[in-house]
Motif scaffolding. Structure first.
Motif, PDB file in Angstrom:
ATOM      1  N   LYS A   1       0.839  -1.271   0.018  1.00  0.00           N
ATOM      2  CA  LYS A   1       0.120  -0.078   0.012  1.00  0.00           C
ATOM      3  C   LYS A   1       0.843   1.396   0.160  1.00  0.00           C
ATOM      4  O   LYS A   1       1.830   1.342   0.809  1.00  0.00           O
ATOM      5  CB  LYS A   1      -0.980   0.030   1.266  1.00  0.00           C
ATOM      6  CG  LYS A   1      -1.998  -1.115   1.353  1.00  0.00           C
ATOM      7  CD  LYS A   1      -2.797  -1.073   2.404  1.00  0.00           C
ATOM      8  CE  LYS A   1      -3.870  -2.232   2.452  1.00  0.00           C
ATOM      9  NZ  LYS A   1      -4.501  -2.219   3.591  1.00  0.00           N
ATOM     10  N   CYS A   2       0.641   2.368  -0.817  1.00  0.00           N
ATOM     11  CA  CYS A   2       1.609   3.344  -0.953  1.00  0.00           C
ATOM     12  C   CYS A   2       0.822   4.582  -1.395  1.00  0.00           C
ATOM     13  O   CYS A   2      -0.384   4.550  -2.006  1.00  0.00           O
ATOM     14  CB  CYS A   2       2.543   2.900  -1.904  1.00  0.00           C
ATOM     15  SG  CYS A   2       3.885   4.360  -2.365  1.00  0.00           S
ATOM     16  N   ILE A   3       1.092   5.603  -0.819  1.00  0.00           N
ATOM     17  CA  ILE A   3       0.193   6.842  -0.843  1.00  0.00           C
ATOM     18  C   ILE A   3       0.849   7.635  -2.085  1.00  0.00           C
ATOM     19  O   ILE A   3       0.519   8.747  -2.615  1.00  0.00           O
ATOM     20  CB  ILE A   3       0.507   7.810   0.127  1.00  0.00           C
ATOM     21  CG1 ILE A   3       1.775   8.327   0.618  1.00  0.00           C
ATOM     22  CG2 ILE A   3      -0.442   7.190   1.323  1.00  0.00           C
ATOM     23  CD1 ILE A   3       1.932   9.226   1.797  1.00  0.00           C
ATOM     24  N   LYS A   4       1.884   7.148  -2.778  1.00  0.00           N
ATOM     25  CA  LYS A   4       2.581   7.908  -3.811  1.00  0.00           C
ATOM     26  C   LYS A   4       2.255   7.044  -5.174  1.00  0.00           C
ATOM     27  O   LYS A   4       1.735   6.034  -5.343  1.00  0.00           O
ATOM     28  CB  LYS A   4       4.180   7.656  -3.645  1.00  0.00           C
ATOM     29  CG  LYS A   4       4.763   8.673  -2.472  1.00  0.00           C
ATOM     30  CD  LYS A   4       4.815  10.117  -2.726  1.00  0.00           C
ATOM     31  CE  LYS A   4       5.480  10.794  -2.061  1.00  0.00           C
ATOM     32  NZ  LYS A   4       7.000  10.598  -1.841  1.00  0.00           N
TER      33      LYS A   4
ATOM     34  N   ARG B   1       2.216   1.371  -7.355  1.00  0.00           N
ATOM     35  CA  ARG B   1       1.906   3.144  -7.309  1.00  0.00           C
ATOM     36  C   ARG B   1       0.356   2.846  -6.992  1.00  0.00           C
ATOM     37  O   ARG B   1      -0.416   2.109  -7.224  1.00  0.00           O
ATOM     38  CB  ARG B   1       2.165   3.727  -8.565  1.00  0.00           C
ATOM     39  CG  ARG B   1       1.457   3.199  -9.806  1.00  0.00           C
ATOM     40  CD  ARG B   1       2.033   3.623 -11.152  1.00  0.00           C
ATOM     41  NE  ARG B   1       1.996   4.993 -11.400  1.00  0.00           N
ATOM     42  CZ  ARG B   1       0.994   5.776 -11.702  1.00  0.00           C
ATOM     43  NH1 ARG B   1      -0.234   5.095 -12.153  1.00  0.00           N
ATOM     44  NH2 ARG B   1       1.114   7.057 -11.699  1.00  0.00           N
ATOM     45  N   ARG B   2      -0.005   4.107  -6.209  1.00  0.00           N
ATOM     46  CA  ARG B   2      -1.251   4.154  -5.756  1.00  0.00           C
ATOM     47  C   ARG B   2      -2.369   3.972  -6.825  1.00  0.00           C
ATOM     48  O   ARG B   2      -3.506   3.583  -6.750  1.00  0.00           O
ATOM     49  CB  ARG B   2      -1.403   5.586  -5.133  1.00  0.00           C
ATOM     50  CG  ARG B   2      -2.855   5.903  -4.467  1.00  0.00           C
ATOM     51  CD  ARG B   2      -2.723   7.434  -3.966  1.00  0.00           C
ATOM     52  NE  ARG B   2      -2.649   8.315  -5.184  1.00  0.00           N
ATOM     53  CZ  ARG B   2      -2.191   9.469  -5.141  1.00  0.00           C
ATOM     54  NH1 ARG B   2      -1.407  10.123  -4.320  1.00  0.00           N
ATOM     55  NH2 ARG B   2      -2.068  10.261  -6.403  1.00  0.00           N
TER      56      ARG B   2
ATOM     57  N   ARG C   1       3.913   5.374   3.506  1.00  0.00           N
ATOM     58  CA  ARG C   1       2.594   5.696   4.554  1.00  0.00           C
ATOM     59  C   ARG C   1       2.916   6.509   5.415  1.00  0.00           C
ATOM     60  O   ARG C   1       4.280   6.249   6.255  1.00  0.00           O
ATOM     61  CB  ARG C   1       2.018   4.215   5.028  1.00  0.00           C
ATOM     62  CG  ARG C   1       0.837   3.744   4.164  1.00  0.00           C
ATOM     63  CD  ARG C   1       0.464   2.591   4.997  1.00  0.00           C
ATOM     64  NE  ARG C   1      -0.287   2.788   5.841  1.00  0.00           N
ATOM     65  CZ  ARG C   1      -0.646   1.975   7.032  1.00  0.00           C
ATOM     66  NH1 ARG C   1      -0.493   0.419   6.567  1.00  0.00           N
ATOM     67  NH2 ARG C   1      -1.402   2.258   8.089  1.00  0.00           N
ATOM     68  N   ASN C   2       2.444   7.424   5.955  1.00  0.00           N
ATOM     69  CA  ASN C   2       2.941   8.385   7.139  1.00  0.00           C
ATOM     70  C   ASN C   2       1.716   8.516   8.295  1.00  0.00           C
ATOM     71  O   ASN C   2       2.008   9.571   8.753  1.00  0.00           O
ATOM     72  CB  ASN C   2       3.475   9.529   6.591  1.00  0.00           C
ATOM     73  CG  ASN C   2       2.659  10.377   5.506  1.00  0.00           C
ATOM     74  OD1 ASN C   2       1.517  10.234   5.506  1.00  0.00           O
ATOM     75  ND2 ASN C   2       3.077  10.944   4.801  1.00  0.00           N
ATOM     76  N   ASP C   3       0.716   7.820   8.206  1.00  0.00           N
ATOM     77  CA  ASP C   3      -0.212   7.930   9.081  1.00  0.00           C
ATOM     78  C   ASP C   3       0.293   7.508  10.556  1.00  0.00           C
ATOM     79  O   ASP C   3       1.147   6.504  10.506  1.00  0.00           O
ATOM     80  CB  ASP C   3      -1.516   7.258   8.636  1.00  0.00           C
ATOM     81  CG  ASP C   3      -1.243   5.606   8.444  1.00  0.00           C
ATOM     82  OD1 ASP C   3      -1.550   4.799   9.537  1.00  0.00           O
ATOM     83  OD2 ASP C   3      -0.959   5.481   7.216  1.00  0.00           O
TER      84      ASP C   3
ATOM     85  N   HIS D   1       8.103  11.463 -11.853  1.00  0.00           N
ATOM     86  CA  HIS D   1       7.362  11.697 -10.751  1.00  0.00           C
ATOM     87  C   HIS D   1       6.176  12.690 -10.998  1.00  0.00           C
ATOM     88  O   HIS D   1       6.273  13.646 -11.748  1.00  0.00           O
ATOM     89  CB  HIS D   1       7.795  12.073  -9.508  1.00  0.00           C
ATOM     90  CG  HIS D   1       9.036  11.110  -9.136  1.00  0.00           C
ATOM     91  ND1 HIS D   1      10.376  11.292  -9.464  1.00  0.00           N
ATOM     92  CD2 HIS D   1       8.976   9.889  -8.216  1.00  0.00           C
ATOM     93  CE1 HIS D   1      11.230  10.243  -8.919  1.00  0.00           C
ATOM     94  NE2 HIS D   1      10.109   9.406  -8.103  1.00  0.00           N
ATOM     95  N   PRO D   2       4.928  12.685 -10.290  1.00  0.00           N
ATOM     96  CA  PRO D   2       3.938  13.641 -10.593  1.00  0.00           C
ATOM     97  C   PRO D   2       4.483  14.794 -10.067  1.00  0.00           C
ATOM     98  O   PRO D   2       5.314  14.950  -9.068  1.00  0.00           O
ATOM     99  CB  PRO D   2       2.768  12.946  -9.702  1.00  0.00           C
ATOM    100  CG  PRO D   2       2.963  11.673  -9.411  1.00  0.00           C
ATOM    101  CD  PRO D   2       4.513  11.534  -9.635  1.00  0.00           C
TER     102      PRO D   2
END
Ligand code: SF4
Length: 363
Positions: A61-64, A72-73, A110-112, A175-176
């Motif tokens: 799982k990745c937010i990027k 990738r997300r 992830r950074n939650d 990258h975006p």
């Protein structure tokens, strides 16, 4: 050509033009000379030794949304998985029980807070259960410095965050827009500031990249004074924007192996005492790619110790080897092929880079 090899063999510091010349070598005899010269430098500064780091792939799982990455997300074709705390601890203890001395926790970013706390708890539990004897490297992406500090204080001591491309323009193409080069650099500085042995790396042979870019990447590693490098040839994942933009890229696979090996050799010649991984991406291009990487100057191999059932979910590129092997099978096969290269596997040591001790004055 003899001038280049004279300089390489003299041990003199290489400059950017030397690196470009190295990366342009194509003749098989020249390549042999290059890899042999890099191997000699490895023998001098590291020894005839290979360190193993058992990798646990903790989650895809990745937010990027990096344009080259299979997990990738935005890739809706991936079945997502996430190991729980107990499963991650078990994976890390597998590395410990194999006497690897060192393990890596790698996963999507992830950074939650829940995630940050879970990593802290894993680190503390593994440190306690191994009496501090298992060295732990993290590769969990960009985080605030306060998070890096919490993880460092919980027991991690090395961190790998690849710059992917030290050329900001190329970084921007891969990258975006909201994944900024500045943020990546800030994170690398934070890691060093917190006290991590800091590793980085780049994609090698990615579309839009020149030989000069790669030479600049090597100079970037030197300027940044990094302790370790984990870099590998770019391999295509079909469900990515980059694969769709460059549909004919697969034809370059043969060149990719040699380019990857030349980068390892050039990095060893330039940086001498760092830890340099011979990555699974090399093995994806050639069954003995990782062993070739060792003979070109690499000194670290990262065998997968993730439970077999979760491996198919973690594919940054297609053709990743070892998806259906279990950790025990991987261990036996790998240790055999490493011994065939004449290298000695180091067990029960963290395998820190001599460069780190020289940089930090800790030895
Ligand atoms: S390269 Fe890393 S941060 Fe980027 S999408 Fe893949 S896992 Fe996420």
């Amino acid at each position: 050509m003899s001038t280049l090899f004279d300089k390489i063999n003299s041990g003199a510091d290489l400059d950017r033009q030397d690196l470009i010349d190295i990366l342009k070598l194509t003749d098989q005899d020249d390549l042999e000379r290059l890899f042999n010269a890099a191997y000699k430098v490895k023998l001098k500064y590291i020894g005839k030794r290979v360190s193993l780091r058992g990798i646990v792939e903790i989650s895809n799982k990745c937010i990027k949304d990096c344009f080259y990455c299979g997990i990738r997300r935005g890739n809706i074709n991936v079945e997502r998985f996430e190991l729980n705390k107990k499963q991650i601890v078990e994976g890390l203890l597998t590395a410990f029980n194999f006497n690897y001395g060192s393990a890596v926790m790698q996963g999507g970013e992830r950074n939650d807070e829940k995630f940050v706390v879970m990593i802290e708890e894993v680190l503390r539990e593994v440190k306690e259960r191994t009496d501090g004897r298992l060295g732990i490297t993290l590769s969990l992406g960009e985080q605030d410095e306060s998070v890096y500090r919490r993880w460092f204080e919980s027991g991690a001591h090395r961190y790998l965050l690849r710059i992917e491309a030290s050329n900001p323009e190329l970084y921007g193409m891969l990258h975006p827009a909201d994944h900024t080069y500045e943020r990546r650099m800030e994170c690398l500085h934070s890691l060093q500031h917190v006290g991590f042995q800091t590793g980085t790396g780049v994609l090698i042979g990615v579309p839009g990249q020149s030989i000069e870019d790669l030479a600049n990447d090597l100079m970037f590693f030197k300027k940044f004074d990094i302790d370790m490098i984990g870099m590998g040839p770019y391999l295509v994942h079909p469900d990515t924007p980059l694969a769709k933009k460059f549909p004919d890229f697969e034809e370059k696979r043969k060149d990719q192996l040699n380019l990857g090996l030349k980068m390892i050799a050039a990095a060893r010649l330039l940086l001498k005492d760092i830890n340099l991984a011979s990555t699974t991406a090399l093995q994806a291009l050639d069954p003995v790619g990782r062993e070739l990487g060792l003979l070109a100057g690499g000194n670290v191999i990262m065998p997968n110790v993730t439970a077999t059932e979760y491996r198919p979910g973690y594919q940054l590129y297609t053709g990743k080897p070892g998806l259906d092997e279990n950790s025990e099978q991987s261990r036996i096969a790998l240790e055999k092929t490493i011994r065939q290269t004449g290298e000695t596997i180091i067990y029960n040591e963290w395998g820190d880079s001599p460069h780190y001790f020289r940089r930090s004055g800790k030895r």
